[in-house]
Design a protein around this motif. Structure first.
Motif, PDB file in Angstrom:
ATOM      1  N   ASN A 185      93.660  69.403 -39.025  1.00 14.06           N
ATOM      2  CA  ASN A 185      92.955  68.495 -39.927  1.00 14.06           C
ATOM      3  C   ASN A 185      91.465  68.464 -39.593  1.00 14.06           C
ATOM      4  O   ASN A 185      90.609  68.508 -40.464  1.00 14.06           O
ATOM      5  N   LYS A 188      89.800  71.787 -40.626  1.00 16.60           N
ATOM      6  CA  LYS A 188      89.437  71.830 -42.041  1.00 16.60           C
ATOM      7  C   LYS A 188      88.203  70.967 -42.306  1.00 16.60           C
ATOM      8  O   LYS A 188      87.276  71.370 -43.006  1.00 16.60           O
ATOM      9  N   GLN A 189      88.184  69.789 -41.689  1.00 20.90           N
ATOM     10  CA  GLN A 189      87.067  68.866 -41.888  1.00 20.90           C
ATOM     11  C   GLN A 189      85.756  69.468 -41.384  1.00 20.90           C
ATOM     12  O   GLN A 189      84.722  69.376 -42.040  1.00 20.90           O
ATOM     13  N   MET A 237      89.056  76.022 -47.422  1.00 21.51           N
ATOM     14  CA  MET A 237      88.463  75.487 -46.201  1.00 21.51           C
ATOM     15  C   MET A 237      89.300  75.817 -44.958  1.00 21.51           C
ATOM     16  O   MET A 237      89.044  75.315 -43.871  1.00 21.51           O
ATOM     17  N   LEU A 238      90.345  76.627 -45.157  1.00 20.25           N
ATOM     18  CA  LEU A 238      91.104  77.132 -44.008  1.00 20.25           C
ATOM     19  C   LEU A 238      91.179  78.656 -44.072  1.00 20.25           C
ATOM     20  O   LEU A 238      91.981  79.278 -43.375  1.00 20.25           O
TER      21      LEU A 238
ATOM     22  N   ILE B 254      96.762  70.558 -46.905  1.00 21.09           N
ATOM     23  CA  ILE B 254      96.595  70.087 -45.527  1.00 21.09           C
ATOM     24  C   ILE B 254      95.543  68.977 -45.471  1.00 21.09           C
ATOM     25  O   ILE B 254      94.461  69.103 -46.037  1.00 21.09           O
ATOM     26  N   TYR B 255      95.898  67.896 -44.798  1.00 16.81           N
ATOM     27  CA  TYR B 255      95.024  66.729 -44.722  1.00 16.81           C
ATOM     28  C   TYR B 255      93.707  67.044 -44.026  1.00 16.81           C
ATOM     29  O   TYR B 255      93.676  67.771 -43.038  1.00 16.81           O
ATOM     30  N   CYS B 256      92.612  66.473 -44.523  1.00 16.12           N
ATOM     31  CA  CYS B 256      91.374  66.343 -43.753  1.00 16.12           C
ATOM     32  C   CYS B 256      90.674  65.121 -44.326  1.00 16.12           C
ATOM     33  O   CYS B 256      91.019  64.671 -45.425  1.00 16.12           O
ATOM     34  N   ASP B 257      89.698  64.568 -43.583  1.00 17.59           N
ATOM     35  CA  ASP B 257      89.100  63.307 -44.024  1.00 17.59           C
ATOM     36  C   ASP B 257      88.459  63.419 -45.415  1.00 17.59           C
ATOM     37  O   ASP B 257      88.440  62.456 -46.160  1.00 17.59           O
ATOM     38  N   SER B 258      87.939  64.607 -45.756  1.00 20.51           N
ATOM     39  CA  SER B 258      87.283  64.776 -47.061  1.00 20.51           C
ATOM     40  C   SER B 258      88.242  65.330 -48.114  1.00 20.51           C
ATOM     41  O   SER B 258      87.839  66.075 -48.995  1.00 20.51           O
ATOM     42  N   VAL B 262      87.628  67.902 -51.440  1.00 17.01           N
ATOM     43  CA  VAL B 262      88.184  69.262 -51.450  1.00 17.01           C
ATOM     44  C   VAL B 262      89.041  69.475 -52.692  1.00 17.01           C
ATOM     45  O   VAL B 262      88.995  70.510 -53.336  1.00 17.01           O
TER      46      VAL B 262
END
Lengths: 316, 266
Positions: A185, A188-189, A237-238, B254-258, B262
């Motif tokens: 996570n 990706k961030q 983003m991955l 897939i989780y991310c804060d933004s 996305v």
């Protein structure tokens, strides 16, 4: 009736990243399938292998490993030339001297070393900081400038210091390793944050923080696998290629270092098992989707490349 | 593939689009194309609105598709009841296109599935036939099965088949909502790989006072039942945020804060 092979239909692929310039530039990534399923998609590039050198003589490397680099350990320029002779695709220079406990060298000093190494070899360069986030954020503006135009790969950028490292890469035309400790996570961030600074996605390489065989390799494996599946199903983003710092992990393993304990005596000759530890860690992570491997022993590089040669034969 | 938003706004039923079509004014079309992309649409639905002559409708469809794709790189869903207009849209479209839509009427399936196969287009297939919209999930599923079998027979892969169970306004056909949710669940079991699903989302809230609330509540429920895409308002921010969050909670992305950002940039 002919049997038709059921194939996955992936909708996306990895970014393709190029490090270095000219004939010796190295390209990796671009895969449009899971590792080595050539019958399902394209694997346009082979994994690239770097040999790791440090700017001060390493204190924590086992004697067996150091013996192989005798005479060049205190001279990064000579060391880089030697690594090139051993068949490395890239040189990975670690700026350990900048570490507050290992000399606390200034940004200008380490930039000079980086420049000297870059001038001594035509191989593409990976430049790694000392691992202290604040210090790395402080040295890369100077290091990036010293290497301007070399299209190097610099890092590792973390959530704490990515700002200055990304800025240094953008101004001087480099690529950045984005490091997130076994956290998909955050990985990706961090990629989002870096692309929001207008760093093109194909200039990012993911460092998921790997563990060596027997030391948590399965965590890295599952994260790499999951991010590859995300990339192939459209998660941009991955979709950056992954770097594996195998040498630094494999040579910490007890199985690679131990020469004295009664237990170690029963494990066979240390050199053989140490090299196998580095190679097995690499081949496993190759299967998980690694694109760039940073190793420490030239014999490991040779064995790993022989494996890549075999596994790259198409099964399409 | 994650949840897909099909932007509903380029449709001759909206007054500004109708006027733009009448005057062949590209500006409102292109503004809405850009605005919907910005909102996070993954597809643009293109509908000429009611046009009497089939030939004219085909010509307008071609113009609309080209006009929209001049300014955005999004794929288009060609929304028409005229086969002529659909083929004109498919010919004009850049990249993958989608046909919107066939029903389970044999004549329509025989005309449109071959077209989808020929143009490698996705196709929305409505769970209804000449008898109209079914009352319950069993009848909807039976029609969905016919759609699956006919699509397969014409070589349209399940990944390109978007079954629409048809939602009716909750204020007049409340009993249909649970039937639609059940249909979504069962459609996913009709084939392996499963067909995809879609829905004309805004229909659920026709003539109700707080339409956005009904739309986003229904969207979350339908996603949980197996909805993969929706023809919807890509510029309703809370609705888009609900879709993004649904995709995260269903472990599709897939989780991310933004994650909301996305979802919109995908």
């Amino acid at each position: 009736m002919a049997v038709s092979i059921l194939k996955e239909r992936w909708t996306s692929k990895l970014y393709e990243t190029t490090i270095g310039t000219g004939d010796k530039a190295v390209k990796f990534g671009g895969d449009s399938t899971l590792p080595y399923l050539q019958f399902e998609g394209e694997i346009p590039n082979r994994p690239a292998v770097a040999l790791e050198i440090t700017d001060v003589e390493p204190t924590d490397w086992p004697d067996f490993l150091k013996a192989h680099w005798e005479g060049v350990l205190a001279d990064p320029v000579a060391w880089a030339k030697q690594a090139a002779e051993y068949g490395a695709d890239l040189i990975a220079l670690r700026l350990d001297s900048a570490h507050p406990d290992k000399g606390n060298a200034s940004a200008e000093d380490v930039a000079k070393t980086a420049k000297a190494v870059a001038d001594a070899t035509d191989l593409p360069l990976i430049v790694i900081g000392c691992g202290v986030e604040e210090k790395d954020g402080a040295i890369f503006p100077a290091v990036g400038e010293a290497l301007a135009g070399k299209n190097a790969l610099i890092g590792c950028a973390t959530q704490e210091n990515y700002n200055s490292i990304v800025a240094a890469a953008m101004v001087n035309g480099h690529n950045v390793i984005a490091s997130s400790p076994l956290d998909i996570n955050l990985c990706k961030q961090l990629n989002i944050l870096m692309t929001e600074m207008n760093l093109p996605a194909e200039r990012i390489v993911i460092d998921p923080l790997i563990g060596a065989l027997g030391y948590g390799i399965e965590y890295a494996y599952s994260i790499m696998e999951r991010s590859r599946l995300g990339a192939l199903t459209g998660d941009k983003m991955l979709a950056m290629p992954v770097v594996c710092f195998v040498g630094q992990e494999a040579w910490k393993a007890k199985e690679a270092k131990d020469v004295e304990s009664p237990e170690g005596q029963t494990w066979g000759e240390q050199g053989t098992r140490a090299i196998l530890w580095e190679v097995m860690t690499s081949t496993t992570l190759l299967q998980a989707g690694g694109s760039l491997f940073v190793m420490r022993h030239p014999e490991s590089l040779k064995k790993f490349k022989a494996h890549v040669e075999e596994i790259s034969k198409s099964n399409a | 593939m994650g949840f897909e938003v099909i932007g509903e706004r380029i449709n001759g039923l909206f007054k500004d689009i109708r006027q733009a079509v009448a005057e062949r004014d590209p500006k409102p079309i292109q503004e809405w194309a850009l605005k919907q992309k910005e909102g996070g649409a993954h597809w643009l639905d293109i509908n000429t609105g009611p046009i009497a002559s089939q030939e004219e409708q085909a010509e307008i469809m071609e113009w609309l598709v080209k006009t929209a794709q001049e300014v955005v790189d999004l794929p288009v869903a060609i929304d028409s009841t005229s086969v002529l207009a659909i083929e004109a849209g498919l010919k004009a479209a850049k990249g993958k296109a989608m046909i919107n839509s066939t029903t389970a009427e044999q004549a329509k399936m025989d005309a449109l599935f071959p077209l989808a196969a020929k143009y490698n287009a996705a196709i929305i297939a409505l769970a209804m036939n000449e008898k109209g919209v079914p009352k319950n999930s069993e009848q909807r599923i039976a029609l969905a099965m016919e759609l699956v079998a006919n699509a397969d027979g014409h070589g349209v892969p399940m990944e390109d088949l978007y079954i629409d169970p048809l939602i009716l306004p909750v204020n007049v056909a409340q009993d249909h909502v649970p039937e639609v949710l059940e249909t979504l669940r069962q459609v996913k079991m009709l084939a392996n790989p499963a067909p995809r699903t879609t829905i004309g989302l805004s229909n659920v809230s026709q003539k109700s006072p707080d339409r956005p609330l009904i739309n986003r509540t229904f969207l979350a429920m339908a996603m949980s039942a197996g909805l993969d895409s929706a023809i919807m308002d890509a510029n309703d921010d809370p609705l888009m945020e609900t879709a993004a969050t649904g995709a995260i909670l269903l472990n599709q992305s897939i989780y991310c804060d933004s994650y909301v950002k996305v979802f919109r940039q995908r």
